[in-house]
Enzyme design. Structure first.
Site, PDB file in Angstrom:
ATOM      1  CE  LYS A 165     -65.959 -32.807  74.379  1.00  0.00           C
ATOM      2  NZ  LYS A 165     -64.594 -33.062  75.103  1.00  0.00           N
ATOM      3  CE  LYS A 174     -70.320 -31.086  73.761  1.00  0.00           C
ATOM      4  NZ  LYS A 174     -70.367 -30.661  75.202  1.00  0.00           N
ATOM      5  NE  ARG A 221     -64.982 -29.958  85.255  1.00  0.00           N
ATOM      6  CZ  ARG A 221     -63.872 -30.123  84.493  1.00  0.00           C
ATOM      7  NH1 ARG A 221     -62.867 -30.165  85.035  1.00  0.00           N
ATOM      8  NH2 ARG A 221     -64.021 -29.878  83.162  1.00  0.00           N
ATOM      9  NE  ARG A 263     -65.797 -25.164  83.980  1.00  0.00           N
ATOM     10  CZ  ARG A 263     -65.749 -26.256  83.210  1.00  0.00           C
ATOM     11  NH1 ARG A 263     -64.455 -26.689  82.919  1.00  0.00           N
ATOM     12  NH2 ARG A 263     -66.898 -27.037  82.927  1.00  0.00           N
ATOM     13  NE  ARG A 317     -64.527 -21.184  72.998  1.00  0.00           N
ATOM     14  CZ  ARG A 317     -63.460 -21.110  72.514  1.00  0.00           C
ATOM     15  NH1 ARG A 317     -62.697 -22.275  72.200  1.00  0.00           N
ATOM     16  NH2 ARG A 317     -62.920 -20.067  72.219  1.00  0.00           N
ATOM     17  CG  ASP A 343     -67.669 -29.944  82.133  1.00  0.00           C
ATOM     18  OD1 ASP A 343     -67.034 -29.872  83.389  1.00  0.00           O
ATOM     19  OD2 ASP A 343     -66.878 -30.124  81.061  1.00  0.00           O
ATOM     20  CD  GLU A 382     -67.418 -31.808  77.382  1.00  0.00           C
ATOM     21  OE1 GLU A 382     -66.388 -31.943  78.123  1.00  0.00           O
ATOM     22  OE2 GLU A 382     -67.564 -30.894  76.569  1.00  0.00           O
ATOM     23  CG  ASN A 414     -64.473 -33.131  81.698  1.00  0.00           C
ATOM     24  OD1 ASN A 414     -63.704 -33.021  80.698  1.00  0.00           O
ATOM     25  ND2 ASN A 414     -65.484 -32.758  82.103  1.00  0.00           N
TER      26      ASN A 414
END
Length: 316
Positions: A121, A156, A206, A221, A229, A269, A277, A279
């Site tokens: 994050k 979050k 993504r 997504r 979400r 993201d 984000e 990842n």
């Protein structure tokens, strides 16, 4: 070549959609030897890093495992760390053990010290030109000020995955107090708040970056009806899309930095025009992209691209 994958328990992985298994099947197809270990099968014997690993033999969509044998991590051409978050103390200890292994000659993907340094994050703060407005704090009063300023926000935890414990808040929400008390554990747990991005309705993209280079397709997504979400684990629908001009700007800029840090396989993201984000632990999406592009003139097989890059690295 011999590759050892550090995974969550195999029985918990979904054979038809798991990215780790897709990579392993591609490696097996190319004739590489595969081994699997769980997080706690890394250990030190004195000052020497060791790992207990089982040989993994692909049989179509299934597999068999041989008895565990103790190895030195450097016995493998690559150690691929694919343990899912949460990034708790046990995960932290694993990165320390992997760093010791790397110092003793093992090749570890992703670099364990970089995994520690790049919180999924907080890492967007390294690229403020791409990030939405955000706040990182445990102070509920500061979060309320942020909410008053932006009217509509997302909060979050810093160590979650799959959309877990992500809340959207607006000024009319009657549960603001209890949500903030819960997510910050009454002001004792640091969280991230970001301005809500309406572009989420078109998908939380993504973008997979391998060895600094983004794949040509992202997996958008798209949230199910009534959901904020887009995460697939939260019921989102994945749609493969060519990268936009902005996606390319973000992913190539970030990708160059990731490569210098030893972050070999990363999932970015992106919502609309913003990076939300980074990842670095066990990014997913490869299977969905491969399935949805295989009928195209130029299909995209992320697992194959991953193995091409991994073979190049392991050869040196």
């Amino acid at each position: 070549m011999k590759f050892n994958f550090i995974l969550d328990p195999l029985e918990n992985l979904k054979s038809d959609k798991d990215t780790s298994l897709a990579i392993m099947r591609e490696a097996s197809r190319r004739g590489h030897e595969l081994f699997v270990s769980m997080q706690h099968e890394l250990f030190l014997r004195g000052a020497t890093a060791r790992v207990s690993a089982k040989k993994f033999i692909c049989i179509g969509q299934s597999y068999t495992l041989e008895e565990a044998i103790e190895y030195t991590p450097a016995d493998f051409d690559g150690i691929i760390m694919r343990k899912d978050p949460p990034f708790d103390n046990e995960y932290l200890y694993s990165t320390y053990l992997l760093e010791i292994a790397a110092n003793q000659g093992a090749k570890v993907y992703n670099d364990p010290s970089a995994i520690r340094s790049w919180n999924e994050k907080l890492s967007v703060t390294r690229f403020p030109q791409f990030a939405p407005e955000f706040l990182v704090t445990a102070n509920n009063d500061l979060i309320r000020e942020f909410l008053n300023s932006h009217q509509d926000i997302v909060v979050k935890p810093l160590d979650g995955m799959g959309g877990s414990s992500v809340f959207r808040l607006n000024l009319t929400d009657p549960n603001i107090s209890v949500i903030l008390e819960t997510i910050t554990e009454f002001g004792s747990r640091t969280i991230m708040a970001q301005r809500y991005l309406p572009a989420i309705l078109q998908g939380d993209k993504r973008i997979i970056v391998i060895d600094g280079v983004p794949l040509p397709y992202a997996l958008a997504r798209i949230p199910k009806a009534g959901e904020t979400r887009g995460n697939l684990a939260a019921g989102g629908t994945g749609v493969a899309q060519l990268l936009s001009k902005r996606d390319l700007e973000i992913s190539t800029t970030v990708g160059k930095v990731l490569k210098t840090e030893g972050l070999f396989l990363v999932g970015l993201d992106v919502i609309g025009e913003h990076l939300t984000e980074i990842n670095v632990t066990s990014p997913t999406g490869m299977v969905e992209i491969a399935k949805q592009t295989r009928h195209l003139t130029q299909p995209c097989n992320p697992a194959s691209i991953m193995l091409d890059a991994l073979e190049r690295h392991a050869a040196f």
